[in-house]
Enzyme design. Structure first.
Site, short mmCIF file in Angstrom:
data_model
loop_
_atom_site.label_atom_id
_atom_site.label_comp_id
_atom_site.label_asym_id
_atom_site.label_seq_id
_atom_site.Cartn_x
_atom_site.Cartn_y
_atom_site.Cartn_z
N ARG A 166 0.88 -1.17 0.00
CA ARG A 166 0.00 0.00 0.00
C ARG A 166 0.91 1.22 0.00
O ARG A 166 1.55 1.52 1.02
CB ARG A 166 -0.90 -0.03 1.24
CG ARG A 166 -1.89 1.14 1.37
CD ARG A 166 -2.71 0.93 2.64
NE ARG A 166 -3.56 2.07 2.96
CZ ARG A 166 -4.83 2.21 2.57
NH1 ARG A 166 -5.37 1.27 1.81
NH2 ARG A 166 -5.53 3.26 2.92
N CYS A 184 -16.12 3.07 -0.08
CA CYS A 184 -14.99 2.23 0.33
C CYS A 184 -14.54 2.51 1.76
O CYS A 184 -13.77 1.73 2.32
CB CYS A 184 -13.84 2.37 -0.65
SG CYS A 184 -13.09 4.01 -0.70
N ARG A 240 -13.71 -7.20 1.50
CA ARG A 240 -12.27 -7.04 1.28
C ARG A 240 -11.53 -8.31 1.71
O ARG A 240 -10.62 -8.77 1.02
CB ARG A 240 -11.74 -5.83 2.07
CG ARG A 240 -12.15 -4.47 1.55
CD ARG A 240 -11.46 -4.13 0.24
NE ARG A 240 -10.02 -4.10 0.35
CZ ARG A 240 -9.31 -3.06 0.80
NH1 ARG A 240 -9.91 -1.94 1.19
NH2 ARG A 240 -7.99 -3.12 0.85
N ASP A 288 -16.92 8.33 -2.82
CA ASP A 288 -15.68 8.23 -2.06
C ASP A 288 -15.40 9.61 -1.46
O ASP A 288 -16.01 10.60 -1.86
CB ASP A 288 -14.54 7.80 -2.99
CG ASP A 288 -13.23 7.51 -2.25
OD1 ASP A 288 -13.28 7.24 -1.04
OD2 ASP A 288 -12.17 7.56 -2.89
N GLN A 329 -10.02 -3.12 -3.76
CA GLN A 329 -11.30 -2.57 -3.33
C GLN A 329 -12.38 -2.84 -4.37
O GLN A 329 -13.51 -3.18 -4.03
CB GLN A 329 -11.18 -1.07 -3.10
CG GLN A 329 -12.47 -0.40 -2.64
CD GLN A 329 -12.92 -0.87 -1.28
OE1 GLN A 329 -12.18 -0.74 -0.30
NE2 GLN A 329 -14.13 -1.43 -1.18
N HIS A 384 -6.98 1.29 -7.04
CA HIS A 384 -7.34 0.55 -5.82
C HIS A 384 -8.04 -0.74 -6.24
O HIS A 384 -9.22 -0.95 -5.96
CB HIS A 384 -8.25 1.41 -4.94
CG HIS A 384 -8.29 1.01 -3.51
ND1 HIS A 384 -7.68 -0.14 -3.02
CD2 HIS A 384 -8.88 1.59 -2.42
CE1 HIS A 384 -7.88 -0.23 -1.72
NE2 HIS A 384 -8.60 0.80 -1.33
#
Length: 317
Positions: free
Chosen positions: A101, A267, A295, A227, A131, A128
């Site tokens: 990450r 998310c 996830r 988001d 996700q 991402h």
């Protein structure tokens, strides 16, 4: 050549479908697959703040029979104290996969270029993809299964220039969905990514569109996603962003323009009263906590798939 998962289009539509079908199986039988028994180690490196990503990967690696090697990227100073390439050459002799990450996409691309084990993008500035696998798994969970994804309309509201919008375009097109990015002109997605998604959609029966009217965007949508308006690295622009993005707030009035049974995705972390209201994220159409749980299941399925297929030919989409 080792297979990696750096972007949503690193897998074919058939491969994505296989991973999502395995996700559903692992949701119901969490210890069905254990390719990391030994335990074998998987390195999880984080350069950015994290909750869901760290928890889901650490627990997922353990449930697959492995050992999660947690590496603080700021302490390791990858690319500063030691090069990305040298760090990778140390780790890939000890672990079965590397999850990172981080910030610039170039960092993880450099790692993948030299790694002898699969490298997984747990979030970069550009994408991402883990996700989006979880989001697709959540949509399938609630709207009829993986085979029901093609043809569904997914609208993303807000900052169209961020990693979530990029991954929705690529991942949604790979799933055969009709992906709509409803955003202000100031925050449109990269035209190259829109073009790439359109090319994929042409092979899967999906489509992509960039719209500026949020009401047009949600009209008839099966799924409405949003988001945060202030992503990591854009904090200095917070006031300007909030002013420009205010018409794209996912509230009850706007959601009423979507299908009556439309799902709401976010998310997380969410900022109630900014990009989404409490009435929507805590309401009956919200599946954001199923999304967060998925996830775990989706990333486990991805790791199982990559470990089994890590030396297969890289597809050309």
């Amino acid at each position: 050549m080792v297979r990696h998962f750096l972007k949503d289009d690193d897998i074919t539509p058939a491969e994505q479908r296989a991973i999502l079908e395995l996700t559903a199986q692992l949701r119901n039988r969490r210890y069905l697959e254990q390719p990391l028994l030994g335990p074998k180690a998987v390195a999880f490196i984080t350069d950015k703040p994290t909750l869901r990503t760290q928890a889901s990967f650490a627990i997922g690696i353990a449930e697959l029979g492995g050992f999660p090697l947690m590496v603080d990227g700021n302490l390791a100073q990858i690319g500063v104290r030691e090069s990305v390439a040298d760090t990778t050459r140390v780790l890939d002799r000890m672990v079965s996969a590397i999850v990172w990450r981080t910030f610039a996409d170039e960092r993880i691309e450099e790692m993948a270029a030299v790694s002898k084990v699969p490298v997984i993008n747990a979030l970069t500035d550009g994408y991402h993809p883990c996700q989006i696998l979880a989001d697709l798994a959540t949509i399938a969970q609630h709207l009829g299964g993986v085979r029901a994804l093609p043809g569904k309309v997914l609208t993303y509201l807000g900052d169209g220039a961020n990693n979530m919008a990029n991954s929705y375009l690529l991942g949604g097109a790979t799933a055969g969905m009709h992906v709509q990015i409803a955003c202000p002109a100031e925050y449109e997605p990269d035209p190259a990514i829109v073009a790439r998604a359109a090319d994929i959609a042409a092979t899967t029966g999906g489509s992509v569109a960039v719209l500026h009217d949020p009401r047009q965007g949600v009209a008839g949508a099966d799924v409405v996603a949003t988001d945060t308006w202030v992503s990591m690295g854009t904090e200095a622009e917070a006031a300007e962003r909030k002013a420009i993005l205010a018409p794209y707030q996912l509230n009850s009035e706007l959601l009423a323009g979507a299908r009556q049974d439309a799902l709401v995705l976010h998310c997380l972390p969410a900022y109630r009263g900014s990009e989404i209201t409490a009435a929507v994220i805590d309401g009956p159409q919200s599946v954001v906590f199923d999304e967060a749980e998925n996830r775990l299941h989706a990333q486990k399925a991805l790791m199982v798939w990559l470990l089994a297929n890590q030396n297969t030919a890289v597809p050309t989409l």
